[in-house]
Design an enzyme around this catalytic site. Structure first.
Site, PDB file in Angstrom:
ATOM      1  CG  ASP A   7      -5.980  -6.843  -1.106  1.00 30.27           C
ATOM      2  OD1 ASP A   7      -5.597  -8.024  -1.156  1.00 30.27           O
ATOM      3  OD2 ASP A   7      -5.825  -6.117  -0.095  1.00 30.27           O
TER       4      ASP A   7
ATOM      5  CB  CYS B 253      -3.957 -13.309   0.292  1.00 30.06           C
ATOM      6  SG  CYS B 253      -5.750 -13.423   0.321  1.00 30.06           S
TER       7      CYS B 253
ATOM      8  CG  ASP C 129     -15.368  -5.018   1.306  1.00 31.18           C
ATOM      9  OD1 ASP C 129     -14.136  -5.228   1.209  1.00 31.18           O
ATOM     10  OD2 ASP C 129     -16.143  -5.793   1.901  1.00 31.18           O
ATOM     11  CB  SER C 130     -19.552  -7.866  -0.276  1.00 28.01           C
ATOM     12  OG  SER C 130     -18.546  -8.583   0.400  1.00 28.01           O
TER      13      SER C 130
ATOM     14  CB  ALA D 294     -15.667  -7.233  -6.242  1.00 26.26           C
TER      15      ALA D 294
ATOM     16  CG  PHE E 165     -12.005  -7.594  -3.320  1.00 30.98           C
ATOM     17  CD1 PHE E 165     -13.066  -8.448  -3.051  1.00 30.98           C
ATOM     18  CD2 PHE E 165     -11.482  -7.561  -4.608  1.00 30.98           C
ATOM     19  CE1 PHE E 165     -13.593  -9.262  -4.052  1.00 30.98           C
ATOM     20  CE2 PHE E 165     -12.003  -8.368  -5.614  1.00 30.98           C
ATOM     21  CZ  PHE E 165     -13.062  -9.225  -5.339  1.00 30.98           C
TER      22      PHE E 165
ATOM     23  NE  ARG F  30      -2.537  -1.255   3.514  1.00 30.76           N
ATOM     24  CZ  ARG F  30      -2.877  -2.303   4.276  1.00 30.76           C
ATOM     25  NH1 ARG F  30      -3.725  -3.203   3.831  1.00 30.76           N
ATOM     26  NH2 ARG F  30      -2.377  -2.432   5.478  1.00 30.76           N
TER      27      ARG F  30
HETATM   28  C1  LIG Z   1      -8.264  -9.527   1.611  1.00 30.83           C
HETATM   29  S1  LIG Z   1      -9.576  -8.559   2.213  1.00 30.83           S
HETATM   30  C2  LIG Z   1      -9.165  -6.975   1.582  1.00 30.83           C
HETATM   31  C3  LIG Z   1      -8.157  -6.240   2.395  1.00 30.83           C
HETATM   32  C4  LIG Z   1      -8.059  -4.779   2.097  1.00 30.83           C
HETATM   33  N1  LIG Z   1      -7.890  -4.504   0.695  1.00 30.83           N
HETATM   34  C5  LIG Z   1      -6.936  -4.161   2.891  1.00 30.83           C
HETATM   35  O1  LIG Z   1      -5.865  -3.868   2.327  1.00 30.83           O
HETATM   36  O2  LIG Z   1      -7.116  -3.962   4.100  1.00 30.83           O
HETATM   37  C6  LIG Z   1     -10.936  -9.010   1.191  1.00 30.83           C
HETATM   38  C7  LIG Z   1     -12.182  -8.144   1.281  1.00 30.83           C
HETATM   39  O3  LIG Z   1     -13.073  -8.579   0.256  1.00 30.83           O
HETATM   40  C8  LIG Z   1     -14.408  -8.456   0.713  1.00 30.83           C
HETATM   41  N2  LIG Z   1     -15.187  -9.351  -0.145  1.00 30.83           N
HETATM   42  C9  LIG Z   1     -15.234 -10.702  -0.152  1.00 30.83           C
HETATM   43  N3  LIG Z   1     -15.957 -11.153  -1.182  1.00 30.83           N
HETATM   44  C10 LIG Z   1     -16.388 -10.046  -1.862  1.00 30.83           C
HETATM   45  C11 LIG Z   1     -17.167  -9.848  -3.026  1.00 30.83           C
HETATM   46  N4  LIG Z   1     -17.630 -10.872  -3.741  1.00 30.83           N
HETATM   47  N5  LIG Z   1     -17.388  -8.598  -3.452  1.00 30.83           N
HETATM   48  C12 LIG Z   1     -16.905  -7.541  -2.755  1.00 30.83           C
HETATM   49  N6  LIG Z   1     -16.156  -7.666  -1.647  1.00 30.83           N
HETATM   50  C13 LIG Z   1     -15.904  -8.906  -1.212  1.00 30.83           C
HETATM   51  C14 LIG Z   1     -14.349  -8.790   2.167  1.00 30.83           C
HETATM   52  O4  LIG Z   1     -15.427  -8.161   2.844  1.00 30.83           O
HETATM   53  C15 LIG Z   1     -12.972  -8.220   2.554  1.00 30.83           C
HETATM   54  O5  LIG Z   1     -13.131  -6.934   3.067  1.00 30.83           O
END
Ligand SMILES: C[S@@+](CC[C@H](N)C(=O)[O-])C[C@H]1O[C@@H](n2cnc3c(N)ncnc32)[C@H](O)[C@@H]1O
Length: 373
Positions: free
Chosen positions: A275, A315, A228-229, A255, A206, A190
């Site tokens: 991400d 990840c 984000d969801s 997403a 995300f 970041r």
């Molecule tokens: C790996 S984390 C992201 C971390 C963030 N980018 C950070 O740097 O702190 C994944 C994120 O994706 C979201 N998520 C999971 N499935 C999703 C979807 N289908 N659409 C949107 N968001 C989603 C989760 O709520 C979570 O916040």
């Protein structure tokens, strides 16, 4: 040690209680280390120390925490980091994240669960935080037949913590959030993003609490859209933005759907960060997961304006760096873009890699310039 590496004729694994301590010897009776055992797990034992003179004890944990802490203190100006990263810090099954004067811990194995009280004492001795919380709610615990729960080990923790990163103070949930509450593993990537965002329109897909998007705004982006969801994550994101005088656009939704709709509406961005959560949790998910990464990268590339920057992350341990690069390349061909990888990132230095344990290296981030073919 995997269960098929143990001479069960000499030492039947079933003779051990989950989490019991043991001495590990070679087939020629050479001492290899002290470990803890879980007969119910495929990983039947994990080494705690190779020093024959000093079996695992409270003082070993104190020592491990001191050694882990000295690395982080040398690398980080502020007390926001992963303090202990399991095997890579010689403490298998334990993660400790530091949010200033609050520490959040996660235990993944029966052996570490047995040592929970000693770990809490070591944390108190070495860090002396205001509170330690056990956020033992991850699915990894199922593999060790451990229950999922949340518990305050000591102190009176607030409901939220603060993390300062890239000049932004983020509000972080200490109980309802994801993982320990914050994704420290992406912090270096970041910060690396900052040089690409001056005057740019940034899409943070995300976004969780907005770490990429709000950081980009602070670093000079003209616009940031966070997708984000999770409604609760976006609520905190908005609160952090307001407190920092930043104004992101926030979109709640899936997403894939949101990106498709943006494309249909003709939206364009100069920088898109994807991400996602780990799409590939087990080996058998690989084909489906690879397709999802390709689709995601394609959607992201379609939203990029001329010579825009795509930051594509994964990840998933089972999605190798080469596979991710392949997915990016295939996605680029599909939308007639030529991609130049300009920077490659991995997990931050507070997530050191254990050379003998490939699973400790899981995070990939490709910074790509997408040129029109
Ligand atoms: C790996 S984390 C992201 C971390 C963030 N980018 C950070 O740097 O702190 C994944 C994120 O994706 C979201 N998520 C999971 N499935 C999703 C979807 N289908 N659409 C949107 N968001 C989603 C989760 O709520 C979570 O916040």
């Amino acid at each position: 040690m995997f269960s098929n590496e143990v001479d069960t004729a000499r030492t039947p694994l079933t003779g051990f209680a989950p989490g019991a301590l043991c001495r590990v010897v070679s087939d020629r009776d050479k001492f290899l280390g002290y470990a803890y055992v879980n007969p119910a797990s495929l990983i039947s034992a994990r080494i705690l120390t190779r020093d024959p003179e000093h079996p695992p004890s409270k003082s070993l944990l104190v020592h491990r925490l001191q050694v882990a802490g000295s690395l982080r203190r040398a690398l980080y100006e502020q007390p926001y980091y992963r303090l202990v990263y399991g095997e890579s810090d010689g403490v298998p099954g334990l993660v400790l994240d530091r949010f200033g004067d609050v520490v959040v811990g996660q235990i993944a194995t029966a052996g570490m669960e047995q040592l929970k009280g000693d770990v809490a004492e070591a944390v108190k001795k070495v860090i002396d935080p205001r509170a330690l919380i056990w956020k033992n709610d991850s699915s990894a615990r199922d593999l060790e037949s451990l229950p999922r729960y949340l518990e305050v080990a000591f102190g009176e923790p607030p409901s939220e913590a603060l993390v300062e990163e890239g000049g932004v103070a983020f509000r972080v949930p200490l109980s309802g959030g994801q993982k320990t509450g914050w994704f420290f593993d992406q912090a270096a990537n970041r910060l690396a993003l900052r040089k690409y965002v001056g005057g740019a329109r940034v899409l943070d897909v995300f976004s969780y609490l907005g770490a990429w998007g709000l950081g980009a705004l602070r670093a000079g982006a003209t616009e940031a859209t966070c997708v984000d969801s999770s409604a609760s994550a976006l609520e905190l994101l908005q609160a952090s933005a307001a407190a920092n005088g930043l104004r992101p656009e926030v979109v709640k939704g899936d997403a894939f759907d949101v990106m498709e709709a943006m494309h249909a509406a003709g939206r364009r961005f100069d920088v898109v960060v994807i991400d996602p959560p780990a799409f590939i949790k087990r080996k058998k998910d690989i084909p489906k997961g690879e397709a999802a990464y390709k689709r995601l990268n394609q959607l992201a590339l379609q939203l990029l304006d001329r010579d825009g920057i795509l930051v594509s992350c994964s990840c998933s341990y089972h999605m190798s760096a080469d596979c991710l690069l392949g997915a990016i390349q295939r996605a680029a061909r599909h939308v007639s873009r030529f991609v130049q990888v300009v920077e490659v990132g991995g997990q931050a230095a507070d997530h050191p890699i254990h050379p003998a344990i490939p699973e400790t290296r899981y995070l990939k981030a490709y910074f790509c310039r997408a040129v029109l073919d």
